[in-house]
Design an enzyme around this catalytic site. Structure first.
Site, short mmCIF file in Angstrom:
data_model
loop_
_atom_site.label_atom_id
_atom_site.label_comp_id
_atom_site.label_asym_id
_atom_site.label_seq_id
_atom_site.Cartn_x
_atom_site.Cartn_y
_atom_site.Cartn_z
N ARG A 121 34.20 27.13 27.73
CA ARG A 121 33.60 27.63 28.73
C ARG A 121 32.54 26.72 28.95
O ARG A 121 31.88 26.33 27.98
CB ARG A 121 32.85 28.99 28.61
CG ARG A 121 31.61 29.43 29.76
CD ARG A 121 31.17 30.66 29.38
NE ARG A 121 32.28 31.57 30.34
CZ ARG A 121 31.92 32.68 30.68
NH1 ARG A 121 30.58 33.31 30.47
NH2 ARG A 121 33.06 33.42 31.39
N HIS A 148 37.22 30.01 37.79
CA HIS A 148 37.18 31.06 36.80
C HIS A 148 38.56 31.65 36.71
O HIS A 148 38.71 32.73 37.21
CB HIS A 148 36.06 32.08 36.85
CG HIS A 148 35.77 32.74 35.68
ND1 HIS A 148 36.27 32.72 34.65
CD2 HIS A 148 34.65 33.68 35.58
CE1 HIS A 148 35.82 33.43 33.76
NE2 HIS A 148 34.96 34.24 34.46
N GLN A 151 39.78 34.97 35.13
CA GLN A 151 38.99 36.30 35.76
C GLN A 151 39.71 36.70 37.01
O GLN A 151 40.13 37.76 37.09
CB GLN A 151 37.54 35.75 36.21
CG GLN A 151 36.73 37.14 37.01
CD GLN A 151 36.70 38.25 36.08
OE1 GLN A 151 36.12 38.19 34.80
NE2 GLN A 151 36.99 39.24 36.51
N ASP A 244 30.13 38.31 43.96
CA ASP A 244 29.38 37.78 42.75
C ASP A 244 27.92 37.40 42.72
O ASP A 244 27.49 37.56 43.84
CB ASP A 244 30.28 36.57 42.45
CG ASP A 244 30.19 35.91 41.02
OD1 ASP A 244 29.46 36.76 40.19
OD2 ASP A 244 30.81 34.79 40.58
N CYS A 284 33.44 40.32 39.08
CA CYS A 284 33.68 39.80 37.77
C CYS A 284 32.51 40.19 36.57
O CYS A 284 32.91 40.52 35.47
CB CYS A 284 33.80 38.34 37.93
SG CYS A 284 32.15 37.64 37.95
N ARG A 312 40.87 41.81 31.88
CA ARG A 312 40.94 40.32 31.12
C ARG A 312 41.55 40.28 29.92
O ARG A 312 42.35 39.22 29.68
CB ARG A 312 39.43 40.12 30.84
CG ARG A 312 38.30 39.97 31.95
CD ARG A 312 38.63 38.70 32.73
NE ARG A 312 38.71 37.54 32.17
CZ ARG A 312 37.38 36.73 31.76
NH1 ARG A 312 36.13 37.42 32.36
NH2 ARG A 312 37.42 35.81 31.40
N1 NVA Z 1 29.81 32.90 39.13
C1 NVA Z 1 29.39 33.66 37.86
C2 NVA Z 1 30.36 34.21 37.06
C3 NVA Z 1 30.08 34.71 35.94
C4 NVA Z 1 31.07 35.52 35.08
C5 NVA Z 1 28.73 32.41 36.93
O1 NVA Z 1 29.27 31.24 36.88
O2 NVA Z 1 27.61 32.70 36.62
N1 CP Z 2 33.28 37.72 34.02
C1 CP Z 2 32.67 37.09 32.97
O1 CP Z 2 33.43 36.05 32.73
O2 CP Z 2 31.89 37.74 32.19
P1 CP Z 2 31.02 36.98 30.91
O3 CP Z 2 30.44 35.91 31.64
O4 CP Z 2 30.60 37.92 30.28
O5 CP Z 2 32.33 36.30 30.10
#
Ligand code: NVA
Ligand code: CP
Length: 327
Positions: A121, A148, A151, A244, A284, A312
């Protein structure tokens, strides 16, 4: 509910299609491969619920590099690899030499000598591409600024479970158009032949390359991609309503400014009255009630966000087994 993934849609796809592959974006895979993984996820979920325990990743190790915070991704991957008989190693970039400037290339080569798969990540999508180019083991995208994919695989599984099918449905997304979720949703919907409409404020639309590619793929799968600035247009007749956060990780400095810009793009009861009566709501998570979505919607009867979060685990087990289970 019965699921409408028919054998002919996954005809010819076997586990061998995935052995040693990376999972960086949904676009890396053919429609039939995406459907195959979803089918496997359905089986893996049913197995777990009925108490069957297989250990296809026995003796294998997944390194998990996190450059950003996470609850769901970290826990679901850790639990998933353990359930499959393997072991996770959590690596925060705060603790490893990568965070102090060791090169991506060297880190990828070194880790490839120890582990059987690497989850990452991070911020810049190029980082994960570079990592994958130098690693000899599968690299899985646990979120970048641009995509992502795991997800969205969970989102597709959740829609399949609740609607019994994927193609022929309409997904309406309202909110930040230029973020990882929107991009992976565009790719995912197009792959499975689901209509998708994305509504975001002017200047916050999806990436042009991703949008255009999704349009091409959607055409092949007899579905459509609509990019608009009108939330009503996106939600009109939708089977699935998605949003989101308005400020993704890394956008914290813009959060205040975005509150004003995105206000008309809140998913609330009034907007959802345009959707089909039996629409489902996905997010998500983490969610910010009163901002991108009202509590009435996310905590209401149409919301399936906790099934989505649970999925997930199941879909990622299918992905890990496919990528890492072969040798
Ligand atoms: N779009 C959000 C998704 C979090 C799982 C982010 O990147 O923070
Ligand atoms: N939806 C998601 O990826 O959550 P986290 O940021 O908690 O991993």
């Amino acid at each position: 509910m019965a699921y409408a993934i028919e054998t002919q849609q996954t005809y010819g796809v076997t586990a061998a299609n995935f052995t040693g592959q990376d999972f960086l974006t949904i676009s890396d895979f053919h429609s039939s491969e995406i459907l195959y993984l979803l089918e496997k996820a359905v089986e893996i979920k049913a197995e777990l619920k009925s108490g069957v325990r297989r250990k296809p990743l026995e003796g294998k190790v997944l390194a998990m590099i996190f450059d950003k915070a996470s609850t769901r991704t970290r826990v679901s991957f850790e639990v998933g690899v353990v359930q499959l008989g393997g072991d996770p190693i959590f690596l925060s970039t705060k603790d490893i030499q990568l965070g102090r400037g060791e090169s991506i290339e060297d880190t990828a080569k070194v880790l490839s000598g120890y582990v059987d798969g690497i989850l990452i990540r991070t911020f810049d999508h190029q980082t994960i591409e570079q990592f994958a180019a130098h690693a000899d083991v599968p690299v899985i995208n646990g979120l970048t600024d641009l995509h992502h994919p795991t997800q969205v695989m969970a989102d597709l599984l959740t829609i399949l479970e609740h609607k019994g099918k994927l193609s022929g449905l309409k997904l309406g997304y309202v909110g930040d158009g230029y973020n990882n979720m929107t991009h992976s949703l565009l790719e995912g919907a197009a792959k499975v032949g689901m209509d998708i409409a994305v509504a975001s404020p002017f200047g916050y639309e999806p990436d042009h390359w991703i949008r255009d590619h999704a349009k091409l793929v959607a055409k092949q799968n007899e579905s459509s991609v609509v990019i608009t600035n009108s939330p009503e247009e996106a939600i009109e007749g939708a089977d699935v309503v998605v949003t989101d956060t308005w400020a993704s990780m890394g956008m914290e400095e813009e959060a205040e400014k975005r509150l004003e810009i995105f206000k008309p793009y809140q998913v609330n009861a009034e907007l959802c009255s345009k959707a089909k009566n039996d629409f489902i709501f996905l997010h998500c998570l983490p969610a910010y009630r009163g901002k991108e979505v009202t509590a009435e919607i996310i905590d209401g009867p149409h919301s399936v966000v906790f099934d989505e979060a649970e999925n997930r685990l199941h879909v990622q087990k299918a992905i890990m087994e496919a990528l890492m289970g072969g040798k």
